[in-house]
Write a protein that holds these residues in place. Structure first.
Motif, PDB file in Angstrom:
ATOM      1  N   VAL A  14     -14.587  -4.003 -25.505  1.00  0.00           N
ATOM      2  CA  VAL A  14     -14.688  -3.130 -26.671  1.00  0.00           C
ATOM      3  C   VAL A  14     -13.675  -1.993 -26.569  1.00  0.00           C
ATOM      4  O   VAL A  14     -13.000  -1.641 -27.543  1.00  0.00           O
ATOM      5  CB  VAL A  14     -16.119  -2.568 -26.819  1.00  0.00           C
ATOM      6  CG1 VAL A  14     -16.175  -1.556 -27.962  1.00  0.00           C
ATOM      7  CG2 VAL A  14     -17.114  -3.694 -27.059  1.00  0.00           C
ATOM      8  N   ALA A  15     -13.542  -1.415 -25.359  1.00  0.00           N
ATOM      9  CA  ALA A  15     -12.613  -0.302 -25.160  1.00  0.00           C
ATOM     10  C   ALA A  15     -11.166  -0.736 -25.416  1.00  0.00           C
ATOM     11  O   ALA A  15     -10.389   0.000 -26.033  1.00  0.00           O
ATOM     12  CB  ALA A  15     -12.752   0.244 -23.737  1.00  0.00           C
ATOM     13  N   GLU A  16     -10.804  -1.917 -24.952  1.00  0.00           N
ATOM     14  CA  GLU A  16      -9.430  -2.382 -25.124  1.00  0.00           C
ATOM     15  C   GLU A  16      -9.144  -2.849 -26.549  1.00  0.00           C
ATOM     16  O   GLU A  16      -8.058  -2.641 -27.071  1.00  0.00           O
ATOM     17  CB  GLU A  16      -9.137  -3.526 -24.143  1.00  0.00           C
ATOM     18  CG  GLU A  16      -8.960  -3.066 -22.708  1.00  0.00           C
ATOM     19  CD  GLU A  16      -8.017  -3.964 -21.950  1.00  0.00           C
ATOM     20  OE1 GLU A  16      -8.087  -5.193 -22.130  1.00  0.00           O
ATOM     21  OE2 GLU A  16      -7.196  -3.428 -21.179  1.00  0.00           O
ATOM     22  N   GLN A  17     -10.143  -3.466 -27.177  1.00  0.00           N
ATOM     23  CA  GLN A  17      -9.939  -4.003 -28.520  1.00  0.00           C
ATOM     24  C   GLN A  17     -10.193  -2.969 -29.609  1.00  0.00           C
ATOM     25  O   GLN A  17      -9.754  -3.132 -30.743  1.00  0.00           O
ATOM     26  CB  GLN A  17     -10.858  -5.221 -28.751  1.00  0.00           C
ATOM     27  CG  GLN A  17     -10.600  -6.382 -27.813  1.00  0.00           C
ATOM     28  CD  GLN A  17      -9.215  -6.961 -27.980  1.00  0.00           C
ATOM     29  OE1 GLN A  17      -8.748  -7.147 -29.103  1.00  0.00           O
ATOM     30  NE2 GLN A  17      -8.531  -7.233 -26.870  1.00  0.00           N
ATOM     31  N   GLY A  18     -10.938  -1.899 -29.272  1.00  0.00           N
ATOM     32  CA  GLY A  18     -11.250  -0.869 -30.255  1.00  0.00           C
ATOM     33  C   GLY A  18     -12.223  -1.328 -31.323  1.00  0.00           C
ATOM     34  O   GLY A  18     -12.319  -0.718 -32.388  1.00  0.00           O
ATOM     35  N   SER A  19     -12.962  -2.376 -31.024  1.00  0.00           N
ATOM     36  CA  SER A  19     -13.868  -2.947 -32.027  1.00  0.00           C
ATOM     37  C   SER A  19     -14.860  -3.877 -31.339  1.00  0.00           C
ATOM     38  O   SER A  19     -14.464  -4.670 -30.470  1.00  0.00           O
ATOM     39  CB  SER A  19     -13.061  -3.716 -33.079  1.00  0.00           C
ATOM     40  OG  SER A  19     -13.869  -4.612 -33.794  1.00  0.00           O
ATOM     41  N   PHE A  20     -16.119  -3.796 -31.740  1.00  0.00           N
ATOM     42  CA  PHE A  20     -17.124  -4.718 -31.216  1.00  0.00           C
ATOM     43  C   PHE A  20     -16.852  -6.140 -31.714  1.00  0.00           C
ATOM     44  O   PHE A  20     -17.065  -7.111 -30.997  1.00  0.00           O
ATOM     45  CB  PHE A  20     -18.535  -4.268 -31.624  1.00  0.00           C
ATOM     46  CG  PHE A  20     -19.065  -3.142 -30.787  1.00  0.00           C
ATOM     47  CD1 PHE A  20     -19.788  -3.387 -29.635  1.00  0.00           C
ATOM     48  CD2 PHE A  20     -18.839  -1.824 -31.142  1.00  0.00           C
ATOM     49  CE1 PHE A  20     -20.280  -2.358 -28.846  1.00  0.00           C
ATOM     50  CE2 PHE A  20     -19.315  -0.779 -30.374  1.00  0.00           C
ATOM     51  CZ  PHE A  20     -20.041  -1.041 -29.224  1.00  0.00           C
ATOM     52  N   THR A  21     -16.378  -6.258 -32.934  1.00  0.00           N
ATOM     53  CA  THR A  21     -16.109  -7.586 -33.505  1.00  0.00           C
ATOM     54  C   THR A  21     -14.985  -8.276 -32.753  1.00  0.00           C
ATOM     55  O   THR A  21     -15.106  -9.446 -32.352  1.00  0.00           O
ATOM     56  CB  THR A  21     -15.738  -7.461 -34.993  1.00  0.00           C
ATOM     57  OG1 THR A  21     -16.819  -6.860 -35.694  1.00  0.00           O
ATOM     58  CG2 THR A  21     -15.444  -8.829 -35.589  1.00  0.00           C
ATOM     59  N   ARG A  22     -13.872  -7.565 -32.531  1.00  0.00           N
ATOM     60  CA  ARG A  22     -12.747  -8.176 -31.815  1.00  0.00           C
ATOM     61  C   ARG A  22     -13.106  -8.445 -30.357  1.00  0.00           C
ATOM     62  O   ARG A  22     -12.657  -9.441 -29.775  1.00  0.00           O
ATOM     63  CB  ARG A  22     -11.511  -7.288 -31.923  1.00  0.00           C
ATOM     64  CG  ARG A  22     -10.900  -7.249 -33.323  1.00  0.00           C
ATOM     65  CD  ARG A  22      -9.519  -6.607 -33.306  1.00  0.00           C
ATOM     66  NE  ARG A  22      -9.575  -5.200 -32.963  1.00  0.00           N
ATOM     67  CZ  ARG A  22      -9.741  -4.216 -33.837  1.00  0.00           C
ATOM     68  NH1 ARG A  22      -9.885  -4.496 -35.124  1.00  0.00           N
ATOM     69  NH2 ARG A  22      -9.762  -2.952 -33.454  1.00  0.00           N
ATOM     70  N   ALA A  23     -13.907  -7.571 -29.765  1.00  0.00           N
ATOM     71  CA  ALA A  23     -14.342  -7.792 -28.387  1.00  0.00           C
ATOM     72  C   ALA A  23     -15.181  -9.064 -28.293  1.00  0.00           C
ATOM     73  O   ALA A  23     -15.031  -9.858 -27.358  1.00  0.00           O
ATOM     74  CB  ALA A  23     -15.140  -6.590 -27.881  1.00  0.00           C
TER      75      ALA A  23
END
Length: 289
Positions: A14-23
């Protein structure tokens, strides 16, 4: 009970992607599953790792600090996996290069790809400071830097050394000149790169040494933007001779009394220099140098 690896993995994604969806997409999980893992991690320790709203997810100060740890953790995990799996023979895997100017390393990349076609190579561009930051945050395996960096954490391989040249549009009054001196640049409108650019820093130091004035006409991000600004006549640009390239719209002018040269140095983290994929790329570079 030790901290949950699954929860740290969900937090890191989540931290790297900036999004729960992308994570969730990256981890091949559902979004509720990822959200649940992060929530359990926060509840277990009574902390807040993300500031959440409907449009964005932002790390808290504690989250930023934890990300620095998980970046090292999962970089080590990836190194262990590479050691144990088929990538040991470089049949599969990936290599990320953070570079200030791709032109300096593309021949070596081409040879590496021919030798190890199963390795996916990704090149990310930025100035020297940005490339170094990617390396230290484990977002790149190697970095190509426009200046020497004295840091015990780094293993360095010098790549090349080139003079600095000025360049002007083909209809500029200087276009017919074969060369210029630093004095010609005194109080002349200049197209300058962003702070952190080694080219800009080198020019500023040379002008200061000669007791001359720098007059910024415009500040731009990146070489392409600098070139386009020169083409339309905003000012005079400065670049490494190796990066000038072929463009009929501009003319290169050697700076005869410029004492400094621009260097390119390939670096990796000393702790990762023996990783098979990193070691093999460094070997290709040494063969070419």
């Amino acid at each position: 009970m030790p901290v949950s690896h699954a929860q740290l993995k969900a937090f890191h994604a989540v931290a790297e992607q900036g999004s729960f969806t992308r994570a969730a997409q990256k981890l091949f999980l559902t979004q509720p599953a990822v959200s649940d893992q992060v929530r359990k991690l926060e509840e277990r320790y009574g902390v807040l790792l993300f500031q959440r709203n409907k449009r964005s997810v932002r790390l808290t100060d504690l989250g930023e600090r934890l990300l620095g740890i998980t970046q090292r953790l999962f970089a080590c995990e990836a190194e262990a996996e590479e050691l144990l799996q088929d990538s040991r023979a470089l049949h599969t895997g990936s290599l990320v290069l953070a570079v200030d100017a791709p032109v300096h390393v593309l021949p070596q990349v081409a040879r590496f790809c021919q030798r190890f076609p199963g390795i996916q190579v990704k090149i990310e561009t930025g100035n020297t400071d940005e490339s170094l930051a990617r390396l230290f945050s484990y977002q790149a395996d190697l970095a190509l830097l426009g200046r020497d960096v004295d840091d015990a954490r780094l293993h360095s391989v010098p790549l090349r050394r080139d003079p600095m040249v000025a360049f002007v549009s083909h209809n500029h009054p200087w276009a017919s000149r074969g060369q210029i001196s630093l004095a010609d640049l005194d109080d002349t409108p200049l197209v300058l790169r962003e702070p952190g650019s080694v080219t800009r820093q080198t020019l500023e130091e040379e002008m200061q040494r000669a007791g001359l004035r720098i007059r910024p006409a415009i500040q731009v991000e990146g070489r392409e933007a600098a070139r386009e600004a020169v083409v339309v006549g905003i000012g005079v640009g400065v670049v490494s001779a190796a990066e000038f390239g072929a463009d009929a719209r501009v003319c290169a002018l050697p700076i005869v009394d410029c004492q400094r040269h621009l260097t390119e140095t390939l670096v990796c983290l000393s702790e990762q220099r023996m990783r098979r994929v990193v070691a093999m790329f460094l070997e290709v570079v040494r063969e070419s140098v």
